[in-house]
Write a protein that holds these residues in place. Structure first.
Motif, short mmCIF file in Angstrom:
data_model
loop_
_atom_site.label_atom_id
_atom_site.label_comp_id
_atom_site.label_asym_id
_atom_site.label_seq_id
_atom_site.Cartn_x
_atom_site.Cartn_y
_atom_site.Cartn_z
N ALA A 56 0.83 -1.21 0.00
CA ALA A 56 0.00 0.00 0.00
C ALA A 56 0.86 1.26 0.00
O ALA A 56 1.79 1.39 0.79
N GLY A 57 0.56 2.16 -0.92
CA GLY A 57 1.23 3.45 -0.96
C GLY A 57 2.65 3.42 -1.45
O GLY A 57 3.34 4.44 -1.40
N LEU A 58 3.11 2.26 -1.97
CA LEU A 58 4.50 2.16 -2.39
C LEU A 58 4.63 1.60 -3.80
O LEU A 58 5.35 2.14 -4.64
N ASP A 59 3.95 0.51 -4.09
CA ASP A 59 4.07 -0.12 -5.41
C ASP A 59 3.40 0.72 -6.48
O ASP A 59 2.33 1.31 -6.26
N MET A 60 4.02 0.75 -7.64
CA MET A 60 3.45 1.45 -8.79
C MET A 60 3.79 0.69 -10.06
O MET A 60 4.89 0.16 -10.20
N GLY A 61 2.84 0.61 -10.96
CA GLY A 61 3.08 -0.01 -12.26
C GLY A 61 2.59 0.90 -13.36
O GLY A 61 1.75 1.78 -13.15
N ALA A 62 3.12 0.70 -14.56
CA ALA A 62 2.71 1.50 -15.71
C ALA A 62 2.64 0.61 -16.94
O ALA A 62 3.30 -0.44 -17.02
N ALA A 93 -1.11 5.50 -25.74
CA ALA A 93 -1.21 6.10 -24.40
C ALA A 93 -0.35 5.32 -23.42
O ALA A 93 -0.03 4.15 -23.64
N THR A 94 0.01 6.01 -22.36
CA THR A 94 0.67 5.38 -21.21
C THR A 94 -0.09 5.77 -19.96
O THR A 94 -0.52 6.92 -19.82
N ALA A 95 -0.28 4.80 -19.08
CA ALA A 95 -0.98 5.08 -17.82
C ALA A 95 -0.30 4.34 -16.68
O ALA A 95 0.36 3.32 -16.89
N SER A 96 -0.49 4.86 -15.48
CA SER A 96 0.12 4.28 -14.28
C SER A 96 -0.97 3.94 -13.28
O SER A 96 -2.13 4.35 -13.42
N HIS A 97 -0.57 3.19 -12.26
CA HIS A 97 -1.51 2.89 -11.19
C HIS A 97 -0.74 2.61 -9.91
O HIS A 97 0.29 1.93 -9.93
N MET A 98 -1.21 3.14 -8.81
CA MET A 98 -0.76 2.77 -7.47
C MET A 98 -1.97 2.81 -6.57
O MET A 98 -3.04 3.29 -6.96
N SER A 99 -1.83 2.26 -5.38
CA SER A 99 -2.99 2.17 -4.50
C SER A 99 -2.56 2.31 -3.05
O SER A 99 -1.51 1.79 -2.66
N TYR A 100 -3.37 3.00 -2.28
CA TYR A 100 -3.15 3.08 -0.84
C TYR A 100 -3.87 1.94 -0.10
O TYR A 100 -3.84 1.88 1.12
N MET A 101 -4.51 1.05 -0.87
CA MET A 101 -5.16 -0.12 -0.29
C MET A 101 -4.44 -1.38 -0.76
O MET A 101 -3.90 -1.43 -1.87
N SER A 102 -4.43 -2.38 0.09
CA SER A 102 -3.85 -3.69 -0.24
C SER A 102 -4.85 -4.75 0.20
O SER A 102 -4.70 -5.35 1.26
N PRO A 103 -5.89 -4.99 -0.60
CA PRO A 103 -6.96 -5.89 -0.18
C PRO A 103 -6.49 -7.33 -0.03
O PRO A 103 -5.92 -7.90 -0.96
#
Length: 766
Positions: A471-477, A611-621
């Protein structure tokens, strides 16, 4: 759940054909003109100073080109664990050091014209060692007078150098002492888990070379290509812009390739010689110079009031071996996940991470969680038995529920403070219900109460949870580019380890664009040509990288609709439907994807649909599961025959049932080895005596029991198409369910793994 065309379907793996045809897709399938073969000289001692190295005889051997020692390389400190910036301290390694801290530690690197010459040259290098006292036991390493493993100057971040304690963690929520004081019952137990090795089929391998633009290319079997580039740059003295890291197909990683092990040395040799260099571990080096699971000593203390767990204390010692690597983060995750499973409002986590003179531990599927959930699950069943409660109902009553705050989540992030978490979806109840019915659990337990003879049967159960990314650390694109024929290039930083992530991510894009998976040409993990991704670890790919693919596909859909609207002279682009490689207007007129592609690049308002897009999340379900294991125990010999394993899994929405089932089956196989047969045995000199697959007993395909998977689908609001993670959850439940089954068969609780025949026999006869 809404109907889907591609998500949830058993699509073939996009790389399946080339793999079964034996195409040259792995790191070591690659050869370059003039390539040198490097071999690594490693320490025969668990702890020693290198007083002198004489490589003159090796260099005199015809065909030997270069030998590198600590005298040839700058002393730049780093941490080899492939983790996000900023990496946790300490930076307790250098590429080549004048001190070795475990058998298998780096001493020198030789490059020659052939592998045979390089191996011969190793035997000609004369190393003068000052052998130092060593310690291989984590508790002994913490005592006064123990050998100090890291006494070098300039290393920051070690909590207590003199006692080999790298990290000391003391975090709590609520009032644990009050919970114990007010409890009806307080239970304390200690558990121990072994040093397990990854034993992946593909050895660590790396090839480095200069390209035509004088940039260093690093072709390597890694889970973390972008971390590799960032970490080796200061070690080899090159800026990031002059380094390209390429990840080919990978023949297994499981966390062991979330580590920078060969890349810096291989690059140093290419820089020194100007030639391509290939470096690969031997199988023994995988055991002695690679990474492993952290052995742990786990002490749980639980407060129970009115049959509810009101307080949980976890005292944990983690043995990280000779270098810190993932030592901090593995133990923090262990605390977070195990203290959240039953989510007591009063919790205390007290942990020491310790150096020993053993090969370093690192990332390994399960990442601390499986060890501590093993201990907690066994203890919960023992408590239920002592209180005269049904174990299923006792666990069901106490397991974390949907809507519950995860009390320790903010205190225990991954190497830093975390983020508040809420349980958004869970199928614990359904998983238990289905598993009980599928295994006939209660009838078997009743039948096994009055067994006679030396062969006794038992059935065990465990409940487990994990996480989905950090949560709040991993990011992918991800990047999507439309081609002239209406096909797409899907470029991702996400790293497919053989898990099938390239396939499921293509399925997500296919679902949004309503075209077959075969219309995507998938590229993953080339630091020059694919966008950033933190890497394949922390069960993040489906959830985090999948979110990036979903985002970019939605953007491409808008671009296609906008251009097709111009072609069809339709006012509202969002009213256009994408279906069967066409864009269809409400009045029935349509244009094909190919027509849109040709029009946009060659005719009307020319532009590239991309296009290029990214994603990260502050949740880790957390995904959730119930694990069932059935055994037969020979009480005369202690031999345990595992007859069946069933895991009932909630991983949110299943993107591809074939690859998902493969992940669960593979996870259970690896977990069965951890629980039943795998361990590292060190002699008095600190050498591992079973560092060969012949003696190190990982479960083989023909030894496996019947293994079944049942999916219970939930729809997590945070995940792409409702998906959560699956790969690490699959490894968490076998060990406690196996201990539970052995207890059901024999009445004995065993708290130390693995459950070898000798250990079981001794427990039965104490």
């Amino acid at each position: 759940m809404s109907k889907t065309d591609f998500v949830g379907k058993p699509e073939k793996k996009v790389d399946g054909r080339k793999l079964v045809l034996g195409k040259p897709v792995f790191t070591d399938d690659f050869r370059l003109p003039g390539m040198l073969y490097a071999e690594l000289l490693v320490s025969p001692h668990a702890h020693a100073r290198i007083k002198n190295i004489d490589a003159s005889k090796a260099l005199a051997l015809p065909g030997v080109v270069k030998v590198l020692t600590y005298k040839d390389l700058p002393r730049v400190n780093y941490a080899s664990g492939g983790q996000s910036y900023p990496q946790p301290l300490p930076f307790d390694q250098v590429s080549l050091d004048d001190k070795v801290r475990h058998v298998g530690d780096r001493v020198a690197l030789v490059a020659a014209e052939t592998p045979e010459l390089a191996q011969k040259a190793l035997r000609l290098i004369n190393v003068e060692y000052e052998v130092l006292p060593h310690v291989t036991d984590m508790e002994a390493a913490m005592k006064d007078g123990a050998p100090v493993i890291h006494d070098e100057p300039g290393v920051e971040g070690i909590f207590d150098t003199q006692h080999n304690v790298i990290y000391h963690i003391d975090e709590h929520v609520g009032d644990i002492e009050k919970a114990f004081a007010e409890a009806d019952h307080v239970f304390e137990r200690e558990f121990r888990t072994p040093k397990q090795h990854h034993a992946q089929m593909e050895l660590h391998a790396c090839i480095t070379y200069w390209d035509e633009d004088d940039r260093l290319v690093v072709r390597t079997s890694t889970q973390v290509p972008f971390h590799v580039r960032r970490i080796i740059a200061p070690l080899i003295g090159l800026p990031i812009k002059r380094i390209r890291v390429v990840k080919p197909r990978i023949g297994g990683g499981f966390g062991g390739k979330q580590e920078i092990l060969l890349e810096d040395l291989c690059a140093h040799m290419t820089i020194a010689t100007g030639r391509p260099v290939r470096l690969q571990y031997s199988r023994r080096q995988e055991f002695m110079s690679g990474r492993s699971r952290h052995p742990q000593i786990i002490k749980f203390k639980l407060a129970v009031k009115d049959n509810e767990v009101t307080g949980t204390e976890l005292r944990l010692i983690g043995d990280t071996g000779a270098y810190a690597s993932h030592g901090l983060t593995v133990q923090m995750v262990a605390g977070l996940k195990s203290l959240t499973l039953y989510n007591a409002p009063n919790s205390h986590f007290l942990c020491d991470v310790v150096y020993t003179n053993t090969p370093p531990a690192g990332a390994f599927r399960g990442y601390g969680t499986m060890q501590c959930e093993f201990a907690l699950e066994v203890m919960m069943e023992e408590i239920a038995e002592k209180l005269g409660l049904d174990v299923i109902e006792f666990k069901r009553k106490n397991l974390i529920k949907v809507g519950d705050n995860m009390w320790v989540a903010q205190k225990l992030g991954e190497g830093r403070e975390g983020y508040a978490q809420v349980m958004t979806t869970s199928a614990f109840d359904e998983c238990l219900k289905i598993g009980v019915e599928a295994t006939d659990f209660y009838n078997k337990r009743k039948a096994y109460q009055n067994q006679s003879g030396s062969k006794r049967k038992g059935i065990g159960v465990a409940t487990v949870m994990h996480g989905s990314g950090i949560a709040g650390l991993d990011m992918g694109a991800a990047t999507l580019k439309m081609n002239d024929d209406g096909s797409f290039n899907l470029q991702m930083g996400a790293t497919d380890l053989g898990t099938g992530s390239d396939t499921i991510l293509a399925q997500m894009a296919a679902e949004i664009l309503s075209i077959p998976v075969e219309d995507f040409i998938v590229y993953s993990s080339d630091t020059d040509f694919t966008p950033f991704d933190t890497g394949a670890y922390a069960s993040s790919t489906t959830y985090i990288s999948g979110g990036a693919v979903r985002n970019v596909a939605l953007e491409i859909k808008k671009q296609i609709q906008a251009h097709a609207a111009d072609m069809l002279e339709w006012k509202n682009p969002e009213e256009l439907e994408l279906r069967d490689r066409k864009v269809i207007a409400p009045d029935g007129r349509s244009v094909t994807f190919e027509q849109v592609a040709l029009s946009s690049t060659h005719q009307m308002n020319q532009h590239q649909i991309m296009a290029t897009a990214s994603h990260m999340s502050y949740m880790s379900p957390p995904p959730t599961a119930a694990q069932f294991v059935e055994v037969e125990v020979d009480t005369e010999t202690g031999e345990v025959k595992v007859e069946r394993m069933l895991m009932v899994v909630d991983c949110g929405r299943v993107i591809n049932p074939i690859t998902a089932a493969g992940q669960v089956e593979g996870g259970m196989q690896q977990a069965l080895g951890f629980a039943h047969s795998e361990f590292s045995l060190f002699d008095e000199s600190g050498d591992m005596v079973n560092a060969r697959l012949a003696e190190y007993h990982a479960y083989k395909a023909h030894e496996m029991p019947a293994t079944d998977v049942i999916f219970v689908q939930t729809d997590d609001p945070n995940g792409p198409f409702g998906a959560k993670s699956i790969s690490e959850l699959a490894i968490d439940g076998v060990a406690p369910a196996l201990v539970s089954a052995i207890h059901d068969a024999t009445g004995v609780w065993i708290r130390e793994l693995p459950l070898t025949p000798e250990k079981v026999w001794r427990s039965l006869n104490q």
